[in-house]
Design a protein around this motif. Structure first.
Motif, PDB file in Angstrom:
ATOM      1  N   ASP A   1     -55.326  -1.785  75.284  1.00 48.47           N
ATOM      2  CA  ASP A   1     -56.274  -1.328  74.254  1.00 48.47           C
ATOM      3  C   ASP A   1     -55.932   0.077  73.734  1.00 48.47           C
ATOM      4  O   ASP A   1     -56.662   0.651  72.931  1.00 48.47           O
ATOM      5  CB  ASP A   1     -57.737  -1.424  74.734  1.00 48.47           C
ATOM      6  CG  ASP A   1     -58.074  -0.406  75.811  1.00 48.47           C
ATOM      7  OD1 ASP A   1     -57.364   0.607  75.915  1.00 48.47           O
ATOM      8  OD2 ASP A   1     -59.061  -0.620  76.536  1.00 48.47           O
ATOM      9  N   GLY A   2     -54.798   0.619  74.191  1.00 46.93           N
ATOM     10  CA  GLY A   2     -54.312   1.873  73.608  1.00 46.93           C
ATOM     11  C   GLY A   2     -54.977   3.125  74.140  1.00 46.93           C
ATOM     12  O   GLY A   2     -54.815   4.193  73.565  1.00 46.93           O
ATOM     13  N   SER A   3     -55.758   3.015  75.214  1.00 47.55           N
ATOM     14  CA  SER A   3     -56.472   4.204  75.683  1.00 47.55           C
ATOM     15  C   SER A   3     -55.797   4.844  76.906  1.00 47.55           C
ATOM     16  O   SER A   3     -56.334   5.780  77.482  1.00 47.55           O
ATOM     17  CB  SER A   3     -57.921   3.845  76.012  1.00 47.55           C
ATOM     18  OG  SER A   3     -57.974   2.905  77.053  1.00 47.55           O
TER      19      SER A   3
ATOM     20  N   SER B   1     -57.566   7.722  69.571  1.00 43.48           N
ATOM     21  CA  SER B   1     -57.136   7.966  70.945  1.00 43.48           C
ATOM     22  C   SER B   1     -55.809   8.721  71.009  1.00 43.48           C
ATOM     23  O   SER B   1     -55.366   9.097  72.074  1.00 43.48           O
ATOM     24  CB  SER B   1     -57.058   6.651  71.731  1.00 43.48           C
ATOM     25  OG  SER B   1     -56.138   5.794  71.118  1.00 43.48           O
ATOM     26  N   HIS B   2     -55.159   8.926  69.871  1.00 43.54           N
ATOM     27  CA  HIS B   2     -53.930   9.729  69.867  1.00 43.54           C
ATOM     28  C   HIS B   2     -54.179  10.999  69.082  1.00 43.54           C
ATOM     29  O   HIS B   2     -54.286  10.965  67.852  1.00 43.54           O
ATOM     30  CB  HIS B   2     -52.763   8.941  69.280  1.00 43.54           C
ATOM     31  CG  HIS B   2     -52.357   7.787  70.147  1.00 43.54           C
ATOM     32  ND1 HIS B   2     -53.069   6.614  70.197  1.00 43.54           N
ATOM     33  CD2 HIS B   2     -51.345   7.643  71.037  1.00 43.54           C
ATOM     34  CE1 HIS B   2     -52.492   5.799  71.067  1.00 43.54           C
ATOM     35  NE2 HIS B   2     -51.447   6.393  71.594  1.00 43.54           N
TER      36      HIS B   2
ATOM     37  N   TRP C   1     -56.980   3.320  67.635  1.00 41.13           N
ATOM     38  CA  TRP C   1     -55.667   3.814  68.035  1.00 41.13           C
ATOM     39  C   TRP C   1     -55.470   5.242  67.508  1.00 41.13           C
ATOM     40  O   TRP C   1     -54.999   6.121  68.220  1.00 41.13           O
ATOM     41  CB  TRP C   1     -54.575   2.889  67.487  1.00 41.13           C
ATOM     42  CG  TRP C   1     -53.189   3.350  67.783  1.00 41.13           C
ATOM     43  CD1 TRP C   1     -52.506   3.208  68.954  1.00 41.13           C
ATOM     44  CD2 TRP C   1     -52.313   4.061  66.899  1.00 41.13           C
ATOM     45  NE1 TRP C   1     -51.264   3.778  68.844  1.00 41.13           N
ATOM     46  CE2 TRP C   1     -51.112   4.312  67.600  1.00 41.13           C
ATOM     47  CE3 TRP C   1     -52.437   4.511  65.575  1.00 41.13           C
ATOM     48  CZ2 TRP C   1     -50.037   4.988  67.021  1.00 41.13           C
ATOM     49  CZ3 TRP C   1     -51.363   5.187  65.003  1.00 41.13           C
ATOM     50  CH2 TRP C   1     -50.175   5.417  65.723  1.00 41.13           C
TER      51      TRP C   1
END
Lengths: 167, 524
Positions: B108-110, A61-62, A58
């Protein structure tokens, strides 16, 4: 000076050595990350396995979160290292250091069945040197030396004199 | 009096000692600073010496791609011919995603990463697939409002066409993406260009020599923009590899090895079963089987043939068309090797003993006598040991994947002196570049870089952001349509690649060495 009476010279020496060495190691980790151009924790986080792998993905990806994590890592390590070496706010530094290093451990624990593409230091099973360092920092919290050998002495004296004046 | 004085003196010295103890950290910190500075200078000196010796000190390697915007200009209306797996990936790269995938990416946060992708100002307005289910999924993808840059108001409604000819005849479609099985690629590309459409076609360009000549002539004699679907060279690391080759860091290169290893049923093109082992959906009621077959000989419909078409030479060239195409393009984009003089292929079906015709074990050697160089391709579908893509030079070798590493040769003439002095160690890479960790040259390779060098990546790094390479490749095509620029995988590159692939395939099937006749431009 209650503390002096509870430590023998040998105890005090070894505890201070432990504090200085862990402080040195952490400070150098921070400084070297600062000196590597474009250093990013993403390389480490991408390797993350076990309980924190979802959280690490997480972060990667941010972009904004990753930048914050990078900044906090570098300057957190430097602040903790300085605190331990100078003996300044040592209790806070040691607790923060133990927590941070424990998080590092949780990201890549040497558990049975977990494999990493990055090389690991030594041969370890369940416990590794990272975890030992975290416990070392807890020892430093349990047996504080910074008000005897460290800048915290001035703080504790200032507090004491304040208490005396109030009395 | 004297005693008091003595007490005070003692008190003061005790105080001084206490004070000195409190300051113990200061000298330690001083020592730390001195040692850190020494180490920093030592590393820098060592690194700059090696970089200088290699002539890399003035090397201007772009850390990020000079990524021109694909958005400016009129809306481009895109039609998809074929909407299977690959088309989903391509539509993602164009900025469209099926609601199901949006949901799973959200979980999945992507999803955020994809939403940051540049909006290319395109609309998917036409879908053609012989299978109803695929066409419906295509329409749902085209109509989905969840897009990079938000809803642009450009979500024109998409229409399904039952045949690709109908889609090509629609004047309201500017460009087409061809993601069908390979036996349609050349024919549909030719017809699309004749109908005035720009074409993005998945590899491989052709199946036979005749198909190749026709599509080459058609595209070459038109003003339409053509791009073949090879995304890997869009990785920023390829620009850096190009510089390293230009600087002659490797010395004379006489051997380039390319490889593929896979070891799964899906990797061996057995894809007609779902995760639970049940056949995937589709029958002759929902699939226009005759259109799917096209000009190929009639075979009764089976889900095996429909999903696993790669297994038969009627529809493609197996590993040569599916996998080696990428390898050839990677090498050709770097070295412009062009068409080989000869090709020898051998192999067989040694592991996947089903009803397939294509080999699961293959070795091909291409000769370039004029360039004094051999290109090899070695592929196995029953081992997943990664063998990499290696440029072997007399002075150094370069392994190029998602990252790059150059290792000096122990017997190099050029680096002999430095090898003797121990300045260069032939057992570890002397240069490694990993675009995911900032893209800097690391002249003394760290352990981390070494391990990452062996990994392939599907994303590259632009201004610190991860970007899908297929997006860059498709953007290059969109940009070329708007600005009349060249695409990297243009028809000339596609032709060279097509010839090499057909030569290898012919050699395997006819069990002989085949040659390229450059005068008559024919394979003999």
């Amino acid at each position: 000076m209650k503390g002096t009476k509870t430590f023998t010279t040998f105890q005090l020496t070894t505890l201070v050595l432990l504090r200085l060495m862990i402080g040195w190691q952490i400070l150098y980790e921070g400084i070297s990350k600062l000196l590597i151009p474009n250093w990013s924790s993403a390389v480490f986080l991408r390797e993350s396995q076990w309980v924190l792998s979802g959280f690490s993905n997480w972060i990667i990806s941010h972009d904004g979160v990753l930048q914050v994590v990078n900044f906090m890592n570098i300057w957190g390590l430097i602040a903790i290292g300085l605190g331990l070496i100078l003996g300044l706010f040592t209790r806070v530094a040691a607790i923060a250091g133990a927590t941070l290093i424990f998080v590092y451990f949780l990201n890549s624990p040497p558990l049975l069945g977990l494999e990493y593409s990055l090389p690991t230091e030594g041969n370890c099973l369940i416990f590794n040197k990272t975890l030992i360092e975290a416990v070392g920092l807890l020892i430093l919290v349990a047996f504080p030396t910074s008000s005897i050998m460290g800048l915290d002495m001035f703080i504790s004296r200032f507090k004491k004199s304040k208490i005396k004046k109030e009395e | 009096m004297e005693d008091e004085q003595k007490d005070m003196n003692e008190n003061r010295s005790v105080k001084r000692r206490t004070l000195l103890k409190a300051l113990i950290g200061i000298p330690v910190l001083g020592y730390f600073a001195a040692e850190t500075l020494r180490k920093f200078n030592f590393d820098r000196a060592k690194k700059s010496r090696v970089i200088k010796e290699l002539g890399l000190d003035d090397l201007k390697i772009p850390k990020v791609l000079t990524s021109s915007s694909g958005k400016k200009g009129d809306l481009i209306r895109v039609g998809f011919i074929g909407f299977g797996n690959r088309a989903h990936q391509l539509s993602n790269s164009l900025g469209f995603m099926h609601p199901d995938k949006v949901k799973s990416k959200e979980e999945d946060g992507s999803l955020a990463e994809w939403l940051e992708q540049e909006d290319l100002n395109v609309a998917i307005t036409g879908i053609c697939d012989v299978y109803d289910l695929h066409a419906e999924r295509g329409l749902a993808t085209a109509h989905n409002d969840v897009r990079p840059g938000g809803v642009s108001g450009q979500n024109l409604s998409a229409k399904r066409y039952l045949s690709y000819q109908d889609l090509l005849n629609d004047k309201d479609i500017d460009a087409v993406v061809i993601a069908t099985p390979d036996h349609h690629h050349a024919k549909i590309t030719s017809e699309a260009v004749k109908a005035g459409k720009h074409v993005y076609c998945e590899k491989s360009i052709c199946r036979t020599e005749e198909e190749l000549y026709e599509v080459y002539d058609t595209v070459r004699n038109s003003d339409r923009v053509f791009q073949l679907g090879h995304q890997i060279t869009q990785n920023v690391v390829f620009q850096q590899a190009r510089e390293i080759i230009k600087r002659d860091i490797l010395g004379k290169i006489t051997l380039i090895e390319t490889t593929t290893n896979r070891n799964t049923a899906s990797g061996a093109w057995i894809r007609h079963l779902d995760d639970d082992g049940n056949p995937k959906p589709g029958d002759e009621n929902s699939i226009d089987w005759l259109q799917w077959l096209g000009s190929r000989p009639y075979k009764p419909f089976t889900t095996d043939r429909f999903y696993n078409w790669t297994k038969w030479f009627d529809y493609d060239m197996g590993m040569i068309g599916q996998l080696f195409t990428h390898e050839f393009d990677a090498v050709n984009q770097l070295l412009r090797i062009g068409i080989p003089t000869s090709a020898v292929a051998s192999g067989g079906i040694y592991y996947w003993k089903d009803n397939r015709e294509i080999p699961d074990m293959l070795n091909v050697a291409f000769e370039y006598p004029e360039k004094e160089m051999t290109l090899t391709y070695s592929a196995s579908l029953s081992s997943s040991r990664q063998r990499g893509r290696v440029f072997n030079g007399h002075d150094a070798s370069m392994e190029l994947g998602g990252s790059l590493s150059v290792t000096a040769d122990g017997n190099s003439s050029r680096y002999k002196e430095y090898l003797n002095k121990g300045l260069i160690d032939p057992s570890v890479p002397m240069i490694s570049i990993n675009p995911m960790s900032g893209g800097d040259i690391d002249a003394i390779t760290s352990a981390t870089e070494k391990y990452y060098a062996s990994r392939g990546l599907t994303t590259t790094n632009i201004n610190g952001r991860r970007v899908d390479v297929t997006h860059l490749h498709i953007k290059e095509w969109i940009y070329a349509i708007r600005n009349g620029s060249q695409t990297s995988a243009n028809i000339e590159r596609a032709f060279e690649e097509g010839v090499a692939c057909v030569m290898a395939n012919k050699s395997y099937q006819e069990k002989r060495r085949v040659e390229w006749d450059p005068i008559n431009r024919r394979i003999v």
